[in-house]
Design a protein around this motif. Structure first.
Motif, PDB file in Angstrom:
ATOM      1  N   ILE A  40       0.841  -1.199   0.000  1.00 37.95           N
ATOM      2  CA  ILE A  40       0.000   0.000   0.000  1.00 37.95           C
ATOM      3  C   ILE A  40       0.876   1.249   0.000  1.00 37.95           C
ATOM      4  CG2 ILE A  40      -1.651   1.362   1.353  1.00 37.95           C
ATOM      5  CD1 ILE A  40      -2.845  -1.417   2.261  1.00 37.95           C
ATOM      6  N   GLN A  41       1.888   1.275   0.845  1.00 39.63           N
ATOM      7  CA  GLN A  41       2.787   2.433   0.861  1.00 39.63           C
ATOM      8  C   GLN A  41       3.587   2.523  -0.440  1.00 39.63           C
ATOM      9  OE1 GLN A  41       2.323   4.770   3.048  1.00 39.63           O
ATOM     10  NE2 GLN A  41       0.840   3.409   4.023  1.00 39.63           N
ATOM     11  N   GLY A  42       4.005   1.374  -0.955  1.00 43.69           N
ATOM     12  CA  GLY A  42       4.706   1.377  -2.241  1.00 43.69           C
ATOM     13  C   GLY A  42       3.859   1.982  -3.344  1.00 43.69           C
ATOM     14  N   ARG A  43       2.564   1.657  -3.354  1.00 44.17           N
ATOM     15  CA  ARG A  43       1.653   2.210  -4.363  1.00 44.17           C
ATOM     16  C   ARG A  43       1.428   3.694  -4.133  1.00 44.17           C
ATOM     17  NH1 ARG A  43       0.337   2.528  -9.443  1.00 44.17           N
ATOM     18  NH2 ARG A  43       0.566   4.668  -8.884  1.00 44.17           N
ATOM     19  N   LEU A  44       1.178   4.079  -2.871  1.00 44.70           N
ATOM     20  CA  LEU A  44       0.945   5.489  -2.560  1.00 44.70           C
ATOM     21  C   LEU A  44       2.134   6.362  -2.957  1.00 44.70           C
ATOM     22  CD1 LEU A  44      -0.845   5.158   0.892  1.00 44.70           C
ATOM     23  CD2 LEU A  44      -1.857   6.041  -1.231  1.00 44.70           C
ATOM     24  N   TRP A  45       3.328   5.818  -2.782  1.00 41.65           N
ATOM     25  CA  TRP A  45       4.550   6.561  -3.103  1.00 41.65           C
ATOM     26  C   TRP A  45       5.059   6.286  -4.517  1.00 41.65           C
ATOM     27  CZ3 TRP A  45       7.376  10.268  -0.655  1.00 41.65           C
ATOM     28  CH2 TRP A  45       6.858  10.674   0.582  1.00 41.65           C
ATOM     29  N   THR A  46       4.362   5.432  -5.263  1.00 38.15           N
ATOM     30  CA  THR A  46       4.826   5.002  -6.587  1.00 38.15           C
ATOM     31  C   THR A  46       6.288   4.574  -6.486  1.00 38.15           C
ATOM     32  OG1 THR A  46       3.359   6.731  -7.448  1.00 38.15           O
ATOM     33  CG2 THR A  46       4.678   5.561  -9.064  1.00 38.15           C
ATOM     34  N   SER A  47       6.563   3.754  -5.489  1.00 41.67           N
ATOM     35  CA  SER A  47       7.929   3.333  -5.186  1.00 41.67           C
ATOM     36  C   SER A  47       8.283   2.061  -5.954  1.00 41.67           C
ATOM     37  CB  SER A  47       8.077   3.103  -3.675  1.00 41.67           C
ATOM     38  OG  SER A  47       9.382   2.672  -3.383  1.00 41.67           O
ATOM     39  N   GLN A  48       9.108   2.229  -6.959  1.00 40.37           N
ATOM     40  CA  GLN A  48       9.494   1.122  -7.831  1.00 40.37           C
ATOM     41  C   GLN A  48      10.137  -0.017  -7.039  1.00 40.37           C
ATOM     42  OE1 GLN A  48       8.327   1.468 -10.752  1.00 40.37           O
ATOM     43  NE2 GLN A  48       8.476   3.605 -11.354  1.00 40.37           N
ATOM     44  N   VAL A  49      11.098   0.313  -6.182  1.00 36.37           N
ATOM     45  CA  VAL A  49      11.845  -0.718  -5.450  1.00 36.37           C
ATOM     46  C   VAL A  49      10.950  -1.420  -4.433  1.00 36.37           C
ATOM     47  CG1 VAL A  49      13.804  -1.171  -3.911  1.00 36.37           C
ATOM     48  CG2 VAL A  49      14.054   0.431  -5.813  1.00 36.37           C
ATOM     49  N   GLU A  50      10.139  -0.661  -3.693  1.00 34.57           N
ATOM     50  CA  GLU A  50       9.259  -1.304  -2.719  1.00 34.57           C
ATOM     51  C   GLU A  50       8.337  -2.300  -3.415  1.00 34.57           C
ATOM     52  OE1 GLU A  50       8.827   1.731   1.047  1.00 34.57           O
ATOM     53  OE2 GLU A  50       7.294   1.846  -0.499  1.00 34.57           O
ATOM     54  N   TRP A  51       7.769  -1.890  -4.523  1.00 31.08           N
ATOM     55  CA  TRP A  51       6.851  -2.794  -5.228  1.00 31.08           C
ATOM     56  C   TRP A  51       7.611  -3.989  -5.787  1.00 31.08           C
ATOM     57  CZ3 TRP A  51       1.658  -2.399  -4.981  1.00 31.08           C
ATOM     58  CH2 TRP A  51       0.946  -3.387  -5.686  1.00 31.08           C
ATOM     59  N   TYR A  52       8.726  -3.736  -6.439  1.00 29.68           N
ATOM     60  CA  TYR A  52       9.523  -4.810  -7.030  1.00 29.68           C
ATOM     61  C   TYR A  52       9.935  -5.839  -5.971  1.00 29.68           C
ATOM     62  CZ  TYR A  52      13.345  -7.320  -9.190  1.00 29.68           C
ATOM     63  OH  TYR A  52      14.155  -8.323  -9.653  1.00 29.68           O
ATOM     64  N   ALA A  53      10.361  -5.361  -4.800  1.00 29.46           N
ATOM     65  CA  ALA A  53      10.858  -6.265  -3.761  1.00 29.46           C
ATOM     66  C   ALA A  53       9.725  -6.974  -3.018  1.00 29.46           C
ATOM     67  CB  ALA A  53      11.719  -5.484  -2.765  1.00 29.46           C
ATOM     68  N   HIS A  54       8.602  -6.287  -2.786  1.00 32.03           N
ATOM     69  CA  HIS A  54       7.587  -6.842  -1.888  1.00 32.03           C
ATOM     70  C   HIS A  54       6.390  -7.487  -2.582  1.00 32.03           C
ATOM     71  CE1 HIS A  54       9.458  -5.747   1.876  1.00 32.03           C
ATOM     72  NE2 HIS A  54       9.954  -4.723   1.204  1.00 32.03           N
ATOM     73  N   TYR A  55       6.174  -7.224  -3.861  1.00 32.61           N
ATOM     74  CA  TYR A  55       5.066  -7.873  -4.566  1.00 32.61           C
ATOM     75  C   TYR A  55       5.192  -9.400  -4.523  1.00 32.61           C
ATOM     76  CZ  TYR A  55       1.902  -9.070  -8.456  1.00 32.61           C
ATOM     77  OH  TYR A  55       0.915  -9.611  -9.236  1.00 32.61           O
ATOM     78  N   PRO A  56       6.341  -9.968  -4.893  1.00 32.76           N
ATOM     79  CA  PRO A  56       6.438 -11.435  -4.819  1.00 32.76           C
ATOM     80  C   PRO A  56       6.359 -11.961  -3.387  1.00 32.76           C
ATOM     81  CG  PRO A  56       8.530 -10.489  -5.577  1.00 32.76           C
ATOM     82  CD  PRO A  56       7.549  -9.370  -5.490  1.00 32.76           C
ATOM     83  N   LEU A  57       6.860 -11.201  -2.425  1.00 40.67           N
ATOM     84  CA  LEU A  57       6.774 -11.624  -1.026  1.00 40.67           C
ATOM     85  C   LEU A  57       5.319 -11.640  -0.555  1.00 40.67           C
ATOM     86  CD1 LEU A  57       9.778  -9.608   0.477  1.00 40.67           C
ATOM     87  CD2 LEU A  57       9.709 -12.054  -0.088  1.00 40.67           C
ATOM     88  N   ALA A  58       4.544 -10.652  -0.985  1.00 43.48           N
ATOM     89  CA  ALA A  58       3.122 -10.597  -0.613  1.00 43.48           C
ATOM     90  C   ALA A  58       2.362 -11.781  -1.195  1.00 43.48           C
ATOM     91  CB  ALA A  58       2.506  -9.276  -1.082  1.00 43.48           C
ATOM     92  N   LEU A  59       2.620 -12.095  -2.453  1.00 46.00           N
ATOM     93  CA  LEU A  59       1.935 -13.235  -3.079  1.00 46.00           C
ATOM     94  C   LEU A  59       2.347 -14.539  -2.404  1.00 46.00           C
ATOM     95  CD1 LEU A  59       2.069 -12.324  -6.887  1.00 46.00           C
ATOM     96  CD2 LEU A  59       0.304 -11.762  -5.194  1.00 46.00           C
ATOM     97  N   LYS A  60       3.627 -14.684  -2.120  1.00 47.89           N
ATOM     98  CA  LYS A  60       4.121 -15.891  -1.450  1.00 47.89           C
ATOM     99  C   LYS A  60       3.495 -16.039  -0.058  1.00 47.89           C
ATOM    100  CE  LYS A  60       8.356 -18.192  -0.028  1.00 47.89           C
ATOM    101  NZ  LYS A  60       9.798 -18.103   0.127  1.00 47.89           N
ATOM    102  N   ALA A  61       3.218 -14.903   0.595  1.00 50.00           N
ATOM    103  CA  ALA A  61       2.623 -14.930   1.936  1.00 50.00           C
ATOM    104  C   ALA A  61       1.116 -15.178   1.896  1.00 50.00           C
ATOM    105  CB  ALA A  61       2.914 -13.619   2.658  1.00 50.00           C
ATOM    106  N   GLY A  62       0.539 -15.226   0.702  1.00 49.15           N
ATOM    107  CA  GLY A  62      -0.880 -15.557   0.590  1.00 49.15           C
ATOM    108  C   GLY A  62      -1.802 -14.412   0.221  1.00 49.15           C
ATOM    109  N   LEU A  63      -1.260 -13.226  -0.054  1.00 48.75           N
ATOM    110  CA  LEU A  63      -2.122 -12.142  -0.517  1.00 48.75           C
ATOM    111  C   LEU A  63      -2.608 -12.500  -1.918  1.00 48.75           C
ATOM    112  CD1 LEU A  63      -3.173  -9.254   0.258  1.00 48.75           C
ATOM    113  CD2 LEU A  63      -1.355  -8.389  -1.228  1.00 48.75           C
TER     114      LEU A  63
END
Length: 178
Positions: A64-87
């Motif tokens: 959510i913060q990555g999207r709000l900030w349009t943060s390329q690195v936050e999204w790149y790093a945490h998108y796969p982690l979120a999916l792996k965690a079950g989101l």
């Protein structure tokens, strides 16, 4: 590693062991303030590995913060982690498209609603707070705010350092000019 100041080398070596982006991302900027870097690393360790929030919700809050900030690195790093965690991917993809995610579970909704209220209105209504406590409990609610605020700081550090996702990967948010 050869450019890291001697007083930060041990910390840099710790970071390399756990970071998907090595010394890039926020660490590049953080290491320029060694005491801050040490303390921020410990906070990030708690928020990523020991928080009371379930990993799925924790990673969702970071996205959510990555999207709000349009943060390329936050999204790149945490998108796969979120999916792996079950989101659910549909929830993450709706968020990426900058729309309220459809099909969220009640705990995902409260994470989204509280994160967005704090980011946009800088307040949480009594009703939203009561819902948050009922769904998450007090400790998870505090940890949600802590992870959200910390990843605002991370987004700012990434912006300050001009960090982006790896050059050989497409940008998560191509609309963000650099």
């Amino acid at each position: 590693m050869e450019n890291v100041p001697p007083q930060s080398r041990a910390l840099a070596e710790e970071i390399v062991k756990i970071s998907s982006v090595g010394l890039a991302g926020p660490y590049n900027v953080m290491l320029r303030s060694p005491v801050f870097a040490e303390r921020m690393k410990r906070l990030l360790d708690y928020l990523r590995f020991d928080t009371s929030l379930p990993k799925r919700l924790n990673e969702f809050a970071i996205l959510i913060q990555g999207r709000l900030w349009t943060s390329q690195v936050e999204w790149y790093a945490h998108y796969p982690l979120a999916l792996k965690a079950g989101l659910p991917q549909s929830v993450a993809d709706d968020l990426k498209a900058n729309i309220r995610p459809r099909g969220m579970q009640p705990d995902e909704e409260i994470v989204y609603d509280i994160s967005m209220a704090l980011a946009n209105q800088h307040t949480v209504s009594d009703e939203l707070f009561k819902r948050g406590v009922a769904i998450l409990g007090e400790q998870q609610l505090v940890d949600l705010v802590a992870v959200s605020g910390t990843y605002v700081t991370v987004a700012m550090l990434l912006e300050l350092g001009g960090e982006s996702s790896p050059a050989d990967k497409p940008l998560p948010f191509p609309e963000k000019p650099r």
